[in-house]
Write a protein that holds these residues in place. Structure first.
Motif, mmCIF file in Angstrom:
data_model
loop_
_atom_site.group_PDB
_atom_site.id
_atom_site.type_symbol
_atom_site.label_atom_id
_atom_site.label_comp_id
_atom_site.label_asym_id
_atom_site.label_seq_id
_atom_site.Cartn_x
_atom_site.Cartn_y
_atom_site.Cartn_z
ATOM 1 N N SER A 24 0.831 -1.203 0.000
ATOM 2 C CA SER A 24 0.000 0.000 0.000
ATOM 3 C C SER A 24 0.870 1.259 0.000
ATOM 4 O O SER A 24 0.512 2.264 -0.603
ATOM 5 C CB SER A 24 -0.954 0.005 1.189
ATOM 6 N N GLU A 25 2.039 1.217 0.660
ATOM 7 C CA GLU A 25 2.956 2.361 0.629
ATOM 8 C C GLU A 25 3.457 2.610 -0.792
ATOM 9 O O GLU A 25 3.524 3.753 -1.238
ATOM 10 C CB GLU A 25 4.149 2.124 1.556
ATOM 11 N N ILE A 26 3.786 1.531 -1.494
ATOM 12 C CA ILE A 26 4.279 1.652 -2.868
ATOM 13 C C ILE A 26 3.168 2.176 -3.774
ATOM 14 O O ILE A 26 3.390 3.058 -4.607
ATOM 15 C CB ILE A 26 4.826 0.306 -3.373
ATOM 16 N N THR A 27 1.963 1.682 -3.588
ATOM 17 C CA THR A 27 0.830 2.144 -4.387
ATOM 18 C C THR A 27 0.592 3.631 -4.147
ATOM 19 O O THR A 27 0.394 4.393 -5.095
ATOM 20 C CB THR A 27 -0.439 1.343 -4.036
ATOM 21 N N ASN A 28 0.633 4.048 -2.889
ATOM 22 C CA ASN A 28 0.452 5.472 -2.578
ATOM 23 C C ASN A 28 1.541 6.315 -3.224
ATOM 24 O O ASN A 28 1.267 7.390 -3.748
ATOM 25 C CB ASN A 28 0.434 5.702 -1.068
ATOM 26 N N MET A 29 2.779 5.817 -3.174
ATOM 27 C CA MET A 29 3.891 6.555 -3.769
ATOM 28 C C MET A 29 3.683 6.692 -5.278
ATOM 29 O O MET A 29 3.874 7.769 -5.838
ATOM 30 C CB MET A 29 5.220 5.844 -3.501
ATOM 31 N N MET A 30 3.288 5.619 -5.928
ATOM 32 C CA MET A 30 3.123 5.644 -7.380
ATOM 33 C C MET A 30 1.915 6.478 -7.813
ATOM 34 O O MET A 30 1.842 6.892 -8.967
ATOM 35 C CB MET A 30 3.036 4.232 -7.935
#
Length: 110
Positions: A24-30
């Motif tokens: 979810s952190e990676i998705t938010n970053m992207m």
């Protein structure tokens, strides 16, 4: 057990796994507009230069390419050896030289 069964089980487990906090952190970053703007610009520049671009699942971007390096040598009569000189580097140098020639012909200064 057949090879296809093993592959199918691996795919099924990958599809059914629960998303982790890291995902979810990676998705938010992207989805962050700043990341999108900067990554798009970086990727576009790299592709225009002819580089290969790889965007990893964690958001990292890897670019690979080659750069042509030109060395020019001229014979120095006094030293009796080849000496490294600066070659004309690109269009800007030629364009500036042409502009200087035109100014010299018209009697104007840069």
């Amino acid at each position: 057990m057949k090879k296809n069964d093993t592959i199918s089980k691996r795919l099924a487990s990958a599809i059914t796994r629960k998303p982790t906090e890291n995902d979810s952190e990676i998705t938010n970053m992207m989805l962050d507009p700043r990341y999108l703007r900067q990554s798009s610009s970086l990727i576009q520049e790299a592709l225009q230069k002819g580089f290969d671009v790889l965007q990893l699942s964690n958001g990292d971007i890897v670019t690979t390419g080659t750069k042509t390096v030109v060395y020019q040598y001229s014979w120095d009569e006094e030293k009796g050896k080849l000496v490294k000189t600066k070659p004309d580097s690109g269009r800007k140098s030629r364009r500036n030289a042409e502009e200087d020639e035109e100014l010299a012909e018209t009697g104007e200064e840069a």
